[in-house]
Design a protein around this motif. Structure first.
Motif, PDB file in Angstrom:
ATOM      1  N   HIS A 190       1.125   6.473   2.104  1.00  0.00           N
ATOM      2  CA  HIS A 190       0.334   5.246   2.046  1.00  0.00           C
ATOM      3  C   HIS A 190      -1.075   5.653   1.641  1.00  0.00           C
ATOM      4  O   HIS A 190      -1.636   6.590   2.215  1.00  0.00           O
ATOM      5  CB  HIS A 190       0.338   4.549   3.411  1.00  0.00           C
ATOM      6  N   ARG A 191      -1.618   4.960   0.704  1.00  0.00           N
ATOM      7  CA  ARG A 191      -2.926   5.355   0.164  1.00  0.00           C
ATOM      8  C   ARG A 191      -4.034   5.378   1.212  1.00  0.00           C
ATOM      9  O   ARG A 191      -5.006   6.105   1.054  1.00  0.00           O
ATOM     10  CB  ARG A 191      -3.300   4.458  -1.004  1.00  0.00           C
ATOM     11  N   ARG A 192      -3.895   4.611   2.298  1.00  0.00           N
ATOM     12  CA  ARG A 192      -4.946   4.542   3.317  1.00  0.00           C
ATOM     13  C   ARG A 192      -4.693   5.425   4.535  1.00  0.00           C
ATOM     14  O   ARG A 192      -5.510   5.448   5.445  1.00  0.00           O
ATOM     15  CB  ARG A 192      -5.106   3.111   3.797  1.00  0.00           C
ATOM     16  N   LEU A 193      -3.573   6.095   4.581  1.00  0.00           N
ATOM     17  CA  LEU A 193      -3.247   6.905   5.749  1.00  0.00           C
ATOM     18  C   LEU A 193      -3.113   8.372   5.375  1.00  0.00           C
ATOM     19  O   LEU A 193      -2.464   8.709   4.386  1.00  0.00           O
ATOM     20  CB  LEU A 193      -1.932   6.425   6.387  1.00  0.00           C
ATOM     21  N   GLY A 252       0.791  -1.232   0.000  1.00  0.00           N
ATOM     22  CA  GLY A 252       0.000   0.000   0.000  1.00  0.00           C
ATOM     23  C   GLY A 252       0.817   1.274   0.000  1.00  0.00           C
ATOM     24  O   GLY A 252       0.264   2.370  -0.010  1.00  0.00           O
ATOM     25  N   LYS A 259      -4.960  10.451   4.039  1.00  0.00           N
ATOM     26  CA  LYS A 259      -5.443  10.770   2.691  1.00  0.00           C
ATOM     27  C   LYS A 259      -4.326  10.736   1.655  1.00  0.00           C
ATOM     28  O   LYS A 259      -4.323  11.499   0.694  1.00  0.00           O
ATOM     29  CB  LYS A 259      -6.152  12.116   2.693  1.00  0.00           C
ATOM     30  N   GLY A 260      -3.366   9.864   1.856  1.00  0.00           N
ATOM     31  CA  GLY A 260      -2.267   9.715   0.905  1.00  0.00           C
ATOM     32  C   GLY A 260      -1.203  10.785   0.991  1.00  0.00           C
ATOM     33  O   GLY A 260      -0.273  10.796   0.179  1.00  0.00           O
ATOM     34  N   LEU A 291      -4.797   7.193  11.793  1.00  0.00           N
ATOM     35  CA  LEU A 291      -6.038   6.455  11.627  1.00  0.00           C
ATOM     36  C   LEU A 291      -7.180   7.334  12.130  1.00  0.00           C
ATOM     37  O   LEU A 291      -7.033   8.019  13.145  1.00  0.00           O
ATOM     38  CB  LEU A 291      -5.990   5.146  12.417  1.00  0.00           C
TER      39      LEU A 291
END
Length: 143
Positions: free
Chosen positions: A86-89, A58, A91-92, A127
């Protein structure tokens, strides 16, 4: 004692490490290497490759900035700064983490790699729910 050239090769490898180069970890880590950080303990190169495969799946980008290492017999200490996306943290957006590593070497390979860093800075505070809770806790403790 690891030679300075081999230590530099190790850090150069980390500059290039991505989801396509994880099999090359076996070039630098002893077959029975232990890798530890505040979140994980991994034993053996096959498990280390699987860990990095999952970790880098990711990751959009990552850069390491290493300070000059301190070599004492078979132990190497180094301070570092990592910037990753990271694409999930977050907002990238880029996340910056400072830490240090202790590398115990045997026969020009890393036998034990221990990373020290703030797990909140790396992950938890980015998160959604945990990030809010950590921010609130830090504000309360600062008073």
């Amino acid at each position: 004692m690891p030679c300075h050239t081999r230590v530099q090769e190790f850090f150069d490898f980390y500059q290039e490490l991505d989801k396509n180069s994880t099999p090359r970890l076996a070039d630098f880590y002893h077959q029975d290497a232990i890798f530890e950080d505040p979140l994980h303990r991994i034993v053996g190169v096959p498990a280390l490759v699987r860990y990095f495969d999952g970790l880098y799946a990711g990751v959009e980008s990552i850069q390491f900035h290493f300070a000059a290492p301190v070599i004492q017999a078979d132990r190497v200490w180094v301070d570092w700064r990592m910037v990753y996306q990271h694409r999930r943290l977050q907002k990238g957006q880029p996340i910056e983490v400072e830490g240090a590593s202790r590398l115990d070497w045997q026969d020009d390979q890393v036998l034990h790699h221990r990373d020290y860093f703030d797990a909140g800075q790396l992950l938890y505070q980015h998160l959604p729910l945990m990030g809010w809770a950590i921010k609130q806790l830090k504000q309360r403790m600062a008073v």
